[in-house]
Every structure is written in C-alpha cells, then in structure tokens.
Design a protein around this motif. Structure first.
Motif, mmCIF file in Angstrom:
data_model
loop_
_atom_site.group_PDB
_atom_site.id
_atom_site.type_symbol
_atom_site.label_atom_id
_atom_site.label_comp_id
_atom_site.label_asym_id
_atom_site.label_seq_id
_atom_site.Cartn_x
_atom_site.Cartn_y
_atom_site.Cartn_z
ATOM 1 N N PRO A 1 20.011 31.374 -11.837
ATOM 2 C CA PRO A 1 21.323 32.024 -11.986
ATOM 3 C C PRO A 1 22.311 31.244 -12.974
ATOM 4 O O PRO A 1 21.921 30.177 -13.318
ATOM 5 C CB PRO A 1 22.203 31.651 -10.466
ATOM 6 N N ALA A 2 23.333 32.049 -13.475
ATOM 7 C CA ALA A 2 24.062 31.496 -14.601
ATOM 8 C C ALA A 2 25.084 30.504 -14.132
ATOM 9 O O ALA A 2 25.689 29.773 -14.781
ATOM 10 C CB ALA A 2 24.732 32.668 -15.357
ATOM 11 N N GLU A 3 25.274 30.690 -12.689
ATOM 12 C CA GLU A 3 26.091 29.754 -12.141
ATOM 13 C C GLU A 3 25.960 29.632 -10.773
ATOM 14 O O GLU A 3 25.253 30.205 -9.995
ATOM 15 C CB GLU A 3 28.017 30.460 -12.385
ATOM 16 N N GLY A 4 26.530 28.723 -9.962
ATOM 17 C CA GLY A 4 26.340 28.519 -8.516
ATOM 18 C C GLY A 4 25.337 27.347 -8.334
ATOM 19 O O GLY A 4 24.266 27.352 -9.040
ATOM 20 N N PRO A 5 25.246 27.150 -7.131
ATOM 21 C CA PRO A 5 24.170 26.166 -6.627
ATOM 22 C C PRO A 5 22.806 26.810 -6.477
ATOM 23 O O PRO A 5 22.666 27.958 -6.322
ATOM 24 C CB PRO A 5 24.809 25.523 -5.445
ATOM 25 N N ALA A 6 21.663 26.187 -6.830
ATOM 26 C CA ALA A 6 20.436 26.434 -6.470
ATOM 27 C C ALA A 6 19.489 25.198 -6.709
ATOM 28 O O ALA A 6 19.771 24.447 -7.221
ATOM 29 C CB ALA A 6 19.867 27.591 -7.739
ATOM 30 N N ALA B 1 13.546 21.166 2.398
ATOM 31 C CA ALA B 1 13.839 22.001 3.397
ATOM 32 C C ALA B 1 15.157 21.488 3.987
ATOM 33 O O ALA B 1 16.203 22.443 4.391
ATOM 34 C CB ALA B 1 12.885 22.009 4.479
ATOM 35 N N ARG B 2 15.581 20.278 4.134
ATOM 36 C CA ARG B 2 16.738 19.887 4.718
ATOM 37 C C ARG B 2 17.728 20.146 3.845
ATOM 38 O O ARG B 2 19.057 20.617 4.374
ATOM 39 C CB ARG B 2 16.708 18.445 4.991
ATOM 40 N N THR C 1 22.694 23.212 2.874
ATOM 41 C CA THR C 1 23.640 24.075 1.918
ATOM 42 C C THR C 1 23.709 25.536 2.084
ATOM 43 O O THR C 1 24.580 25.968 1.431
ATOM 44 C CB THR C 1 23.311 23.375 0.508
ATOM 45 N N GLY C 2 22.571 26.028 2.280
ATOM 46 C CA GLY C 2 22.216 27.609 2.209
ATOM 47 C C GLY C 2 21.847 28.005 0.855
ATOM 48 O O GLY C 2 21.988 29.133 0.368
ATOM 49 N N ALA C 3 21.795 26.879 -0.276
ATOM 50 C CA ALA C 3 21.121 27.384 -1.581
ATOM 51 C C ALA C 3 20.108 27.892 -1.729
ATOM 52 O O ALA C 3 19.049 27.513 -1.016
ATOM 53 C CB ALA C 3 21.483 25.929 -2.388
ATOM 54 N N PRO C 4 19.899 28.970 -2.500
ATOM 55 C CA PRO C 4 18.578 29.387 -2.751
ATOM 56 C C PRO C 4 17.409 28.436 -3.254
ATOM 57 O O PRO C 4 17.927 27.559 -4.187
ATOM 58 C CB PRO C 4 18.986 30.475 -3.682
ATOM 59 N N ILE D 1 8.767 30.398 -13.751
ATOM 60 C CA ILE D 1 9.978 30.360 -12.891
ATOM 61 C C ILE D 1 9.998 31.662 -11.948
ATOM 62 O O ILE D 1 10.054 32.666 -12.444
ATOM 63 C CB ILE D 1 11.376 30.079 -13.402
ATOM 64 N N GLY D 2 9.905 31.213 -10.550
ATOM 65 C CA GLY D 2 9.722 32.252 -9.534
ATOM 66 C C GLY D 2 11.068 32.912 -9.167
ATOM 67 O O GLY D 2 12.266 32.461 -9.580
ATOM 68 N N LYS D 3 10.938 33.949 -8.325
ATOM 69 C CA LYS D 3 12.367 34.562 -7.875
ATOM 70 C C LYS D 3 12.777 33.685 -6.736
ATOM 71 O O LYS D 3 12.068 32.991 -6.099
ATOM 72 C CB LYS D 3 11.945 35.987 -7.250
ATOM 73 N N PRO D 4 14.057 33.707 -6.509
ATOM 74 C CA PRO D 4 14.759 32.961 -5.475
ATOM 75 C C PRO D 4 14.492 33.288 -4.234
ATOM 76 O O PRO D 4 13.901 34.297 -3.695
ATOM 77 C CB PRO D 4 16.099 33.145 -5.882
ATOM 78 N N LEU D 5 14.085 32.149 -3.488
ATOM 79 C CA LEU D 5 13.791 32.476 -1.950
ATOM 80 C C LEU D 5 15.128 32.069 -1.068
ATOM 81 O O LEU D 5 15.583 30.879 -1.219
ATOM 82 C CB LEU D 5 12.866 31.391 -1.299
ATOM 83 N N ASP D 6 15.256 32.827 -0.227
ATOM 84 C CA ASP D 6 16.584 32.864 0.554
ATOM 85 C C ASP D 6 16.104 32.541 2.188
ATOM 86 O O ASP D 6 15.512 32.803 2.629
ATOM 87 C CB ASP D 6 17.302 34.082 0.763
ATOM 88 N N PHE D 7 16.524 31.185 2.282
ATOM 89 C CA PHE D 7 16.366 30.447 3.774
ATOM 90 C C PHE D 7 17.516 30.385 4.681
ATOM 91 O O PHE D 7 17.697 29.752 5.401
ATOM 92 C CB PHE D 7 15.620 29.062 3.471
#
Length: 244
Positions: free
Chosen positions: A24-29, A132-133, A138-141, A170-176
């Motif tokens: 992402p261009a901005e925001g946490p990851a 994982a923790r 944080t909920g970050a992708p 680089i793979g696609k973001p994973l949402d947990f």
C-alpha cells in the motif's frame, strides 16, 4: 540514508520485483518474508518507496570503536530497530512491542517468521509468536514476500557480495482481522503463521520443511561434528594399520 543506500544497491545488483503494487502507498502493513541472507533487510527496502522497519540485534548498535559507530549509524539509517536478544522471551516481547509501535505510526514493519536465516535455502516452519501476535494486535494486513537468490549475493559467512541479480516477489495482502483480539490463542497463532508461510512457499518455490530453522541448524552442526569425528577416527585407524 535509505535512499543513499537504495540507489547504489539497485544500480549495482538490478534486483527484479514482481507484485510491488501489493504494497500500500500509505497505512500500516506487515511484510512477512523468507530469510536467505543478511542482505534481505537491505534489498527489500531498496525497491520500495516507503520506509520498512526491521528488528536487528542490539549488538549492531552498541559495538565500541569507530567501526561500531559506523555499523550503528548504518543500521539506524536503513530503518532497523535494536532488540536485546540476551533473553529469548524478553527479546520476543520487545520485538512484538516494537512492531506494534511501528504499525501504530502507520508505517511498514518487516519480519522474518522463520526467526533466523535458512541454513540450506529451504523454507522452514514459521514461529507463531511474533508475526501472528503483531498482526492480530494491530489488525494490519500481512503481505507475504519471497526473496529470490539473495543467498547467492551474500552466502552465509562471506563478507564480500557476489554480483548476482536477486529477485523479490510480493504477494497479495492477507487479512486476519477475523481473528483480532485472539492473539493469546496458540491455535489461532499457529493457523495464521502457517497460512502466511504457505503463501511465502508459493511465491518463493522453496521446498518446505516442517521444523524450525534453529533446529535444522543444530542438526546440521551435529552432523558436521559427527562426520569430522568419523574422519579423525578413520585416519587414526589407518595410521595404526600402517604402523603394524
């Protein structure tokens, strides 16, 4: 300093990149990568426009003398944070806290789920604590990353790099986010980590080994020690036979 280092790295080694649009261009990851070489922490930030913060041994920042000061300045310049690894549990907690702080600032946090460099180029089981923790707190992708051929640029134990062109996939973001608030459930932590490692395996094409890399390193060291002992014993027997 990131840009002064990144430019020469890109010019000298010409790393190829696939999937850069997934960052992402901005925001946490969280960038979760395999770990083949000491240089992984330099090549990945070099190809991104955004700063990536990794965790590094505190010794890199506290060594005495001119060399120690230069090393500390270098690691700070490329966005690495010192963590005291003298106590395994304390080190893990410090790394998790640092990762959460980086993400809460809206930045990118880089982590190697294997916990150490691969001893033989294969992909090893991810440690469930850190990655994982931090993700669930944080909920970050989580963005899976595969470093390709970086171990050929700087093989373990070698100081001078070889002019080999490495790659980064680089793979696609994973949402947990569905697991958020469950960071104390060890089964959830294991599930999240395994899912990330599976994606890294698909990106890297590495053979997967379902043990920790630290255990593999111990096995390799013990095998080498046993082989050396056998070689010595064989030589002694040959010498005795010759004397007779």
């Amino acid at each position: 300093m990131k840009f002064s280092i990144g430019g020469p790295l890109r010019l000298a080694f010409r790393p190829w990149v696939e999937g850069i649009e997934n960052v992402p261009a901005e925001g946490p990851a969280i960038l979760a990568s395999n770990h083949l070489s000491f240089s992984d922490s330099f090549f990945l930030p070099a190809v991104l426009d955004r700063k990536v913060t990794f965790i590094a041994k505190a010794e890199y920042f506290t060594s005495p003398g001119v060399k120690g000061k230069l090393t500390a300045a270098f690691f700070k310049g490329v966005g690495q944070l010192p963590v005291d690894r003298s106590g395994a549990r304390g080190a893990g907690e410090a790394a998790i806290k640092s990762g959460i702080e980086v993400l809460e600032r809206g930045e990118l946090f880089g982590i190697y789920p294997e916990g150490t460099r691969s001893p033989d180029g294969r992909l090893y089981r991810g440690k469930p604590g850190g990655l994982a923790r931090v993700a669930l707190a944080t909920g970050a992708p989580v963005i899976p990353v595969a470093m390709i051929d970086t171990e050929k640029v700087q093989p373990p134990g070698k100081i001078l790099p070889k002019m080999v062109r490495p790659g980064i996939r680089i793979g696609k973001p994973l949402d947990f986010s569905r697991y958020q608030g469950m960071e104390n459930d060890r089964f959830i932590l294991r599930s999240v980590t395994d899912e990330v490692m599976y994606e890294i395996m698909k990106l890297s094409g590495q053979e997967y080994v379902d043990i920790y890399a630290t255990a593999a390193k111990r096995q390799i060291a013990e095998a080498a020690k046993a082989a050396e002992a056998k070689k010595k014993a064989d030589a002694e027997r040959a010498a005795q036979a010759g004397a007779e």
